[in-house]
Scaffold this active site. Structure first.
Site, PDB file in Angstrom:
ATOM      1  N   MET A   4      -9.706  10.516  -9.819  1.00  0.00           N
ATOM      2  CA  MET A   4      -8.907  10.315  -8.627  1.00  0.00           C
ATOM      3  C   MET A   4      -8.460   8.854  -8.578  1.00  0.00           C
ATOM      4  SD  MET A   4     -10.016  10.656  -4.622  1.00  0.00           S
ATOM      5  CE  MET A   4     -11.240   9.383  -4.637  1.00  0.00           C
ATOM      6  N   PRO A   5      -7.197   8.570  -8.879  1.00  0.00           N
ATOM      7  CA  PRO A   5      -6.732   7.194  -8.769  1.00  0.00           C
ATOM      8  C   PRO A   5      -6.571   6.779  -7.305  1.00  0.00           C
ATOM      9  CG  PRO A   5      -5.020   8.594  -9.730  1.00  0.00           C
ATOM     10  CD  PRO A   5      -6.200   9.452  -9.448  1.00  0.00           C
ATOM     11  N   CYS A   6      -6.910   5.539  -7.063  1.00  0.00           N
ATOM     12  CA  CYS A   6      -6.732   4.944  -5.742  1.00  0.00           C
ATOM     13  C   CYS A   6      -6.079   3.584  -5.949  1.00  0.00           C
ATOM     14  CB  CYS A   6      -8.074   4.806  -5.035  1.00  0.00           C
ATOM     15  SG  CYS A   6      -7.927   4.079  -3.398  1.00  0.00           S
ATOM     16  N   HIS A  50      -4.289   8.562  -4.346  1.00  0.00           N
ATOM     17  CA  HIS A  50      -4.313   7.916  -3.030  1.00  0.00           C
ATOM     18  C   HIS A  50      -3.669   6.543  -3.138  1.00  0.00           C
ATOM     19  CE1 HIS A  50      -7.215  10.824  -1.307  1.00  0.00           C
ATOM     20  NE2 HIS A  50      -7.523  10.958  -2.583  1.00  0.00           N
TER      21      HIS A  50
END
Length: 66
Positions: A1-3, A40
């Site tokens: 999950m990249p943020c 995100h």
């Protein structure tokens, strides 16, 4: 999950911020193969008096440039 945490000075419109979110997401999908629904983007708007640049606060720097 990249943020992705994006810090900018105050003043961008809602449309500009939406475009940034869309482009950053698109780049993560295209370049890294990430899923957009797992991506995100956090936009933090910083007052110019709280951002230092070129040895001075940004509001002071911009006032001198005018």
């Amino acid at each position: 999950m990249p943020c992705v945490n994006l810090q900018i000075t105050v003043g961008a419109t809602r449309d500009q911020k939406q475009r940034l979110v869309a482009e950053i997401t698109r780049s993560l999908v295209d370049i890294l193969g990430k899923k957009p629904e797992h991506t995100h983007i956090i936009i933090q708007e910083i007052e110019e008096e709280n951002w230092g640049y070129f040895g001075m606060l940004t509001d002071e720097f911009r006032a001198r440039e005018r």
